[in-house]
Scaffold this motif. Structure first.
Motif, PDB file in Angstrom:
ATOM      1  N   GLY A 162       0.479  16.349   0.756  1.00 42.07           N
ATOM      2  CA  GLY A 162       0.851  15.397  -0.287  1.00 42.07           C
ATOM      3  C   GLY A 162       2.164  14.671  -0.049  1.00 42.07           C
ATOM      4  O   GLY A 162       2.883  14.373  -1.003  1.00 42.07           O
ATOM      5  N   GLY A 195      -2.457  16.961   4.291  1.00 39.14           N
ATOM      6  CA  GLY A 195      -2.931  17.800   3.193  1.00 39.14           C
ATOM      7  C   GLY A 195      -1.798  18.458   2.425  1.00 39.14           C
ATOM      8  O   GLY A 195      -2.001  19.403   1.666  1.00 39.14           O
ATOM      9  N   ASP A 236      -2.080  13.949  -6.968  1.00 37.04           N
ATOM     10  CA  ASP A 236      -1.051  14.983  -6.775  1.00 37.04           C
ATOM     11  C   ASP A 236       0.309  14.580  -7.347  1.00 37.04           C
ATOM     12  O   ASP A 236       1.216  15.422  -7.418  1.00 37.04           O
ATOM     13  CB  ASP A 236      -0.861  15.275  -5.272  1.00 37.04           C
ATOM     14  N   GLY A 282      -6.383  19.273   4.424  1.00 31.47           N
ATOM     15  CA  GLY A 282      -6.051  19.521   5.822  1.00 31.47           C
ATOM     16  C   GLY A 282      -5.493  18.279   6.496  1.00 31.47           C
ATOM     17  O   GLY A 282      -5.344  17.239   5.874  1.00 31.47           O
ATOM     18  N   LEU A 318       2.905   4.171  -1.162  1.00 34.00           N
ATOM     19  CA  LEU A 318       2.886   4.775  -2.504  1.00 34.00           C
ATOM     20  C   LEU A 318       4.248   4.703  -3.193  1.00 34.00           C
ATOM     21  O   LEU A 318       4.314   4.642  -4.423  1.00 34.00           O
ATOM     22  CB  LEU A 318       2.410   6.229  -2.410  1.00 34.00           C
ATOM     23  N   VAL A 358       2.328  13.267   7.937  1.00 38.28           N
ATOM     24  CA  VAL A 358       1.467  12.292   7.256  1.00 38.28           C
ATOM     25  C   VAL A 358       0.003  12.724   7.368  1.00 38.28           C
ATOM     26  O   VAL A 358      -0.427  13.222   8.414  1.00 38.28           O
ATOM     27  CB  VAL A 358       1.665  10.887   7.886  1.00 38.28           C
ATOM     28  N   ARG A 417       0.828  -1.218   0.000  1.00 42.61           N
ATOM     29  CA  ARG A 417       0.000   0.000   0.000  1.00 42.61           C
ATOM     30  C   ARG A 417       0.855   1.257   0.000  1.00 42.61           C
ATOM     31  O   ARG A 417       0.361   2.342  -0.265  1.00 42.61           O
ATOM     32  CB  ARG A 417      -0.903   0.026   1.249  1.00 42.61           C
ATOM     33  N   SER A 419       2.348  11.383  -1.872  1.00 40.88           N
ATOM     34  CA  SER A 419       2.507  11.618  -3.316  1.00 40.88           C
ATOM     35  C   SER A 419       3.937  12.032  -3.635  1.00 40.88           C
ATOM     36  O   SER A 419       4.488  11.658  -4.684  1.00 40.88           O
ATOM     37  CB  SER A 419       1.557  12.727  -3.776  1.00 40.88           C
ATOM     38  N   THR A 425      -8.599  12.347   3.566  1.00 39.69           N
ATOM     39  CA  THR A 425      -9.068  13.092   2.389  1.00 39.69           C
ATOM     40  C   THR A 425     -10.487  12.652   1.984  1.00 39.69           C
ATOM     41  O   THR A 425     -11.359  13.510   1.771  1.00 39.69           O
ATOM     42  CB  THR A 425      -8.063  12.930   1.230  1.00 39.69           C
TER      43      THR A 425
HETATM   44  P1  ATP Z   1      -3.502  13.504   0.188  1.00 43.04           P
HETATM   45  O1  ATP Z   1      -4.188  14.838   0.286  1.00 43.04           O
HETATM   46  O2  ATP Z   1      -2.902  13.220  -1.169  1.00 43.04           O
HETATM   47  O3  ATP Z   1      -4.283  12.354   0.775  1.00 43.04           O
HETATM   48  P2  ATP Z   1      -1.947  13.930   2.534  1.00 43.04           P
HETATM   49  O4  ATP Z   1      -0.743  14.798   2.612  1.00 43.04           O
HETATM   50  O5  ATP Z   1      -3.166  14.398   3.250  1.00 43.04           O
HETATM   51  O6  ATP Z   1      -2.190  13.663   1.031  1.00 43.04           O
HETATM   52  P3  ATP Z   1      -0.338  11.607   2.929  1.00 43.04           P
HETATM   53  O7  ATP Z   1       0.702  11.947   3.935  1.00 43.04           O
HETATM   54  O8  ATP Z   1       0.080  11.544   1.524  1.00 43.04           O
HETATM   55  O9  ATP Z   1      -1.608  12.523   3.119  1.00 43.04           O
HETATM   56  O10 ATP Z   1      -0.933  10.203   3.391  1.00 43.04           O
HETATM   57  C1  ATP Z   1      -2.257   9.792   3.209  1.00 43.04           C
HETATM   58  C2  ATP Z   1      -2.350   8.290   3.561  1.00 43.04           C
HETATM   59  O11 ATP Z   1      -1.628   7.552   2.572  1.00 43.04           O
HETATM   60  C3  ATP Z   1      -1.699   7.919   4.875  1.00 43.04           C
HETATM   61  O12 ATP Z   1      -2.632   7.942   5.909  1.00 43.04           O
HETATM   62  C4  ATP Z   1      -1.128   6.538   4.639  1.00 43.04           C
HETATM   63  O13 ATP Z   1      -1.980   5.546   5.130  1.00 43.04           O
HETATM   64  C5  ATP Z   1      -1.059   6.371   3.128  1.00 43.04           C
HETATM   65  N1  ATP Z   1       0.318   6.253   2.574  1.00 43.04           N
HETATM   66  C6  ATP Z   1       0.699   5.434   1.603  1.00 43.04           C
HETATM   67  N2  ATP Z   1       1.998   5.582   1.304  1.00 43.04           N
HETATM   68  C7  ATP Z   1       2.469   6.550   2.090  1.00 43.04           C
HETATM   69  C8  ATP Z   1       3.726   7.159   2.236  1.00 43.04           C
HETATM   70  N3  ATP Z   1       4.803   6.812   1.516  1.00 43.04           N
HETATM   71  N4  ATP Z   1       3.836   8.138   3.144  1.00 43.04           N
HETATM   72  C9  ATP Z   1       2.759   8.505   3.876  1.00 43.04           C
HETATM   73  N5  ATP Z   1       1.557   7.945   3.803  1.00 43.04           N
HETATM   74  C10 ATP Z   1       1.387   6.972   2.910  1.00 43.04           C
END
Ligand code: ATP
Length: 329
Positions: free
Chosen positions: A126, A124, A167, A286, A92, A121, A90, A129, A208
């Protein structure tokens, strides 16, 4: 043909959306967006190492907080947990590595990824991504050298990235760009701007999909259809940089549902402006709050004011380049 290249390190930036306009969902459930992305000088780093003799998983991944980063402090102080990041298929970055292997027609074997995480993590910004974008770039260069073939082109990487997350193509591109569709149709925005931003991460994340569900339930009131276009004034405010004008144009349609889910964000937004920010907004879905400051000094001052009150804050600049190779070995 094989090469002596065993290791490639690439980095990719976090992002915020200066404008994020949301339209009513299409029948397949996707929300059409009109957004103005900027890449932020807070970079995730992914090192890809190839050990063809490895008997372990085809693609393995390890994660550490980037030394000295605010995220590292959050983990140290128990405000963030490394265990929130999946270390299996899972992740990314793993999915990005597998996508490059597939596109190059090789079966993955002995690929080790190491992520140094600086981006909070589920904030918001990315971060996941950015990991995917950095992994695409690192694995592309490593495998191309190993196989003695041409690397995938930037366009091919962007298409692979779009399948991993909306993203990811922007993290590959960097700078400032208009995003349409789900955010993957990009138009670079020329800019000489140097924006000074302050991010205030929160001690919990927001999902999200949950923020979009809340938007659907409470804000997509009259099925208003297509998202509003990003106004030309917003682009004009980036070149030459006019932070005062930009501050009046910032808009995030996901902010009201994010604040509904986490009401404390309203106080943070108001307080940053009281402390001198030109404006503040919820970053993406967020809950990280982003403030625009007049200058680098004003951003540092804002960080000090927040820190003085016991709140985490970090100053950073935007826009910055997208994913790139930082080291080879
Ligand atoms: P988005 O708005 O694209 O969801 P975000 O910044 O809010 O981004 P991320 O930190 O990208 O959130 O993580 C969203 C979820 O993706 C995490 O809760 C986690 O379970 C999953 N995930 C998968 N791969 C990763 C990774 N390499 N780093 C962080 N989270 C990851």
């Amino acid at each position: 043909m094989t090469s002596a290249l065993r290791r490639v390190t690439a980095s990719a930036p976090a992002k915020t959306n200066l404008l994020l306009h949301v339209g009513s969902p299409t029948p397949d459930g996707y929300h059409p967006l009109e957004t103005l992305f900027v890449a932020v000088d807070l970079r995730e780093t992914v090192t890809a190492t190839l050990d063809p003799a490895s008997a372990g998983a085809a693609v393995s991944v390890t994660v550490e907080p980037a030394p000295g980063s605010e995220y590292a402090r959050m983990v140290e102080q128990g405000a963030a947990r490394l265990t929130d990041i999946p270390l299996d298929g899972r992740n990314l970055a793993v999915r990005a590595a597998l996508a490059v292997c597939d596109a190059m027609g090789v079966s993955p074997s002995g690929l080790e990824l190491h992520i140094r995480k600086a981006v909070p993590v589920a904030g918001g910004m990315g971060g996941g991504s950015a990991d995917a974008a950095a992994a695409l770039v690192a694995v592309n260069e490593l495998l191309a050298a190993h196989l003695g073939t041409a690397p995938l082109t930037p366009g091919e990487l962007s298409r692979l990235g779009a399948r991993l997350g909306a993203d990811v193509p922007f993290m590959l591109l960097g700078g400032a760009a208009l995003g349409r569709g789900t955010g993957t149709e990009l138009e670079p925005v020329p800019t000489s701007a140097q924006l000074h931003l302050v991010f205030v991460p929160q001690d919990r994340g927001l999902s999200t999909p949950a923020v979009y569900r809340r938007w659907d339930a409470a804000y997509d009131l009259t099925a208003h259809g297509a998202p509003d276009p990003v106004p030309a004034q917003a682009l004009a405010a980036l070149d030459p940089a006019n932070p005062e004008a930009l501050a009046t144009l910032v808009r995030n349609d996901l902010q009201p549902p994010a604040v509904d889910l986490l009401p404390a964000l309203a106080g943070v937004l108001d307080h940053g402006v009281e402390l001198g920010a030109l404006t503040g907004w919820v970053s993406g879905s967020g809950p990280t709050v982003c403030f625009l400051a007049r200058s680098a000094d004003a951003a540092e001052q804002l960080v000090r004011a927040f820190s003085h009150e016991g709140r985490r804050a970090l100053a950073t600049a935007a826009p910055v380049p997208g994913a790139r190779v930082d080291a080879r070995g």
